[in-house]
Design a protein around this motif. Structure first.
Motif, PDB file in Angstrom:
ATOM      1  N   ARG A 174      -6.418  15.697  48.834  1.00 26.10           N
ATOM      2  CA  ARG A 174      -5.679  14.857  49.768  1.00 26.10           C
ATOM      3  C   ARG A 174      -5.725  15.355  51.208  1.00 26.10           C
ATOM      4  N   LEU A 175      -4.576  15.419  51.885  1.00 24.18           N
ATOM      5  CA  LEU A 175      -4.497  15.619  53.331  1.00 24.18           C
ATOM      6  C   LEU A 175      -4.671  17.083  53.728  1.00 24.18           C
ATOM      7  N   TYR A 176      -5.408  17.309  54.840  1.00 22.35           N
ATOM      8  CA  TYR A 176      -5.504  18.650  55.414  1.00 22.35           C
ATOM      9  C   TYR A 176      -5.444  18.576  56.934  1.00 22.35           C
ATOM     10  N   PHE A 177      -5.083  19.714  57.535  1.00 21.70           N
ATOM     11  CA  PHE A 177      -5.148  19.919  58.973  1.00 21.70           C
ATOM     12  C   PHE A 177      -6.019  21.137  59.219  1.00 21.70           C
ATOM     13  N   GLY A 178      -6.850  21.120  60.254  1.00 23.07           N
ATOM     14  CA  GLY A 178      -7.768  22.227  60.483  1.00 23.07           C
ATOM     15  C   GLY A 178      -7.847  22.648  61.938  1.00 23.07           C
ATOM     16  N   VAL A 179      -8.319  23.878  62.138  1.00 22.46           N
ATOM     17  CA  VAL A 179      -8.682  24.380  63.468  1.00 22.46           C
ATOM     18  C   VAL A 179     -10.103  24.914  63.357  1.00 22.46           C
ATOM     19  N   HIS A 180     -10.896  24.734  64.395  1.00 28.95           N
ATOM     20  CA  HIS A 180     -12.298  25.129  64.302  1.00 28.95           C
ATOM     21  C   HIS A 180     -12.862  25.537  65.657  1.00 28.95           C
ATOM     22  N   ILE A 183      -8.229  16.659  61.351  1.00 23.61           N
ATOM     23  CA  ILE A 183      -7.406  16.118  60.283  1.00 23.61           C
ATOM     24  C   ILE A 183      -8.343  15.403  59.320  1.00 23.61           C
ATOM     25  N   GLY A 184      -8.006  15.422  58.032  1.00 23.12           N
ATOM     26  CA  GLY A 184      -8.869  14.752  57.070  1.00 23.12           C
ATOM     27  C   GLY A 184      -8.173  14.501  55.758  1.00 23.12           C
ATOM     28  N   TYR A 185      -8.887  13.815  54.887  1.00 17.87           N
ATOM     29  CA  TYR A 185      -8.344  13.437  53.583  1.00 17.87           C
ATOM     30  C   TYR A 185      -9.487  13.418  52.581  1.00 17.87           C
ATOM     31  N   GLN A 186      -9.284  14.065  51.430  1.00 17.24           N
ATOM     32  CA  GLN A 186     -10.289  14.016  50.361  1.00 17.24           C
ATOM     33  C   GLN A 186      -9.776  13.158  49.214  1.00 17.24           C
ATOM     34  N   PHE A 187     -10.648  12.245  48.774  1.00 19.04           N
ATOM     35  CA  PHE A 187     -10.364  11.366  47.659  1.00 19.04           C
ATOM     36  C   PHE A 187     -11.052  11.906  46.411  1.00 19.04           C
ATOM     37  N   TYR A 188     -10.314  12.010  45.324  1.00 18.14           N
ATOM     38  CA  TYR A 188     -10.856  12.465  44.050  1.00 18.14           C
ATOM     39  C   TYR A 188     -11.759  11.384  43.464  1.00 18.14           C
ATOM     40  N   VAL A 189     -12.977  11.768  43.055  1.00 18.55           N
ATOM     41  CA  VAL A 189     -13.900  10.846  42.401  1.00 18.55           C
ATOM     42  C   VAL A 189     -14.113  11.254  40.950  1.00 18.55           C
ATOM     43  N   SER A 190     -14.387  12.548  40.728  1.00 20.32           N
ATOM     44  CA  SER A 190     -14.588  13.095  39.383  1.00 20.32           C
ATOM     45  C   SER A 190     -14.276  14.585  39.447  1.00 20.32           C
ATOM     46  N   PRO A 191     -14.319  15.311  38.319  1.00 17.34           N
ATOM     47  CA  PRO A 191     -13.981  16.748  38.371  1.00 17.34           C
ATOM     48  C   PRO A 191     -14.813  17.556  39.371  1.00 17.34           C
ATOM     49  N   HIS A 192     -16.021  17.125  39.686  1.00 19.42           N
ATOM     50  CA  HIS A 192     -16.850  17.884  40.621  1.00 19.42           C
ATOM     51  C   HIS A 192     -17.151  17.161  41.933  1.00 19.42           C
ATOM     52  N   TRP A 193     -16.711  15.913  42.085  1.00 20.35           N
ATOM     53  CA  TRP A 193     -17.062  15.138  43.273  1.00 20.35           C
ATOM     54  C   TRP A 193     -15.822  14.611  43.992  1.00 20.35           C
ATOM     55  N   ASN A 194     -15.831  14.731  45.324  1.00 20.43           N
ATOM     56  CA  ASN A 194     -14.825  14.129  46.201  1.00 20.43           C
ATOM     57  C   ASN A 194     -15.534  13.391  47.330  1.00 20.43           C
ATOM     58  N   ILE A 195     -14.813  12.478  47.955  1.00 19.23           N
ATOM     59  CA  ILE A 195     -15.265  11.862  49.207  1.00 19.23           C
ATOM     60  C   ILE A 195     -14.256  12.247  50.276  1.00 19.23           C
ATOM     61  N   GLU A 196     -14.756  12.683  51.428  1.00 19.02           N
ATOM     62  CA  GLU A 196     -13.886  13.176  52.491  1.00 19.02           C
ATOM     63  C   GLU A 196     -14.022  12.327  53.747  1.00 19.02           C
ATOM     64  N   LEU A 197     -12.892  11.971  54.338  1.00 22.42           N
ATOM     65  CA  LEU A 197     -12.842  11.348  55.655  1.00 22.42           C
ATOM     66  C   LEU A 197     -12.275  12.388  56.609  1.00 22.42           C
ATOM     67  N   SER A 198     -12.900  12.557  57.776  1.00 26.19           N
ATOM     68  CA  SER A 198     -12.445  13.597  58.700  1.00 26.19           C
ATOM     69  C   SER A 198     -12.641  13.163  60.146  1.00 26.19           C
ATOM     70  N   ALA A 199     -11.803  13.710  61.018  1.00 22.62           N
ATOM     71  CA  ALA A 199     -11.905  13.464  62.457  1.00 22.62           C
ATOM     72  C   ALA A 199     -11.366  14.681  63.185  1.00 22.62           C
ATOM     73  N   GLY A 200     -11.949  14.971  64.347  1.00 24.39           N
ATOM     74  CA  GLY A 200     -11.488  16.108  65.124  1.00 24.39           C
ATOM     75  C   GLY A 200     -11.818  15.938  66.595  1.00 24.39           C
TER      76      GLY A 200
END
Length: 197
Positions: A88-94, A134-151
């Protein structure tokens, strides 16, 4: 700049060795591929809510006879996941840094507002900066996710301009600017090793 790259790769290697029992993810950003920029990222879990990672992007192309969009950059990042790592939701610094050689075309919407004369010049230089994401990962399967991100963040550009056509000068004067820039925009496929899901 080469020392920074080597230091970043060394840090990533150390993290890889230390994360053998931890969850590790490999990803690629589809939006960058759409701009003909091959890219790959790796991310390591360091606690239940924290991950560190690095993405590398490289575009060596000249489009047509004059249009150049050559660049490379790396982006190390720390992420705090609100629920749990890779969920799900995350916040990041880079941080972000790289080199570029662009020109011979006009950018849609913003035109000459950032680099004046982009249609008639090649801009060659390097940049270094930092930002938040900021971003969000969607669960697809035990080994796969789809991630939306912006910074977004600030970057210091050091560059010079060379004419697309006509004689080249023996030397050029470097200019420096600090600009607000988008540092991330992504729709990524994420593959999880050692998945606990």
């Amino acid at each position: 700049m080469n020392k920074k790259i080597l230091l970043s790769l060394l840090l990533a290697s150390c993290c890889w060795l230390g994360a053998s029992a931890q969850q590790v993810a490999v990803k690629t950003n589809l939006l960058y591929w759409a701009t003909t920029t091959p890219n790959v990222g790796v991310e390591f879990a360091v606690s239940k809510h924290s991950t560190i990672g690095m993405t590398a992007n490289y575009n060596p192309w000249t489009i047509g006879s004059d249009n150049r969009i050559r660049h490379w950059f790396v982006r190390p990042e720390y992420r705090y996941w609100v629920t749990e790592k890779f969920t799900r939701l995350y916040f990041g610094v880079h941080a972000i840094g790289g080199k570029f050689e662009v020109g011979g075309f006009k950018l849609p919407f913003i035109g000459d507002r950032i680099l004046t004369g982009l249609a008639t010049n090649y801009y060659k230089g390097s940049f270094v900066g930092a930002g938040v994401s900021i971003g969000y990962q969607f669960y697809v399967s035990p080994h796969w996710n789809i991630e939306l991100s912006a910074g977004a963040g600030l970057a210091r550009l050091s560059y010079h301009a060379e004419p697309v056509r006509g004689p080249k000068a023996a030397s050029y004067t470097n200019r420096s600017r600090i600009l607000p820039i988008p540092t991330e925009l992504g729709v990524s496929f994420v593959y999880l090793f050692n998945s606990k899901k």
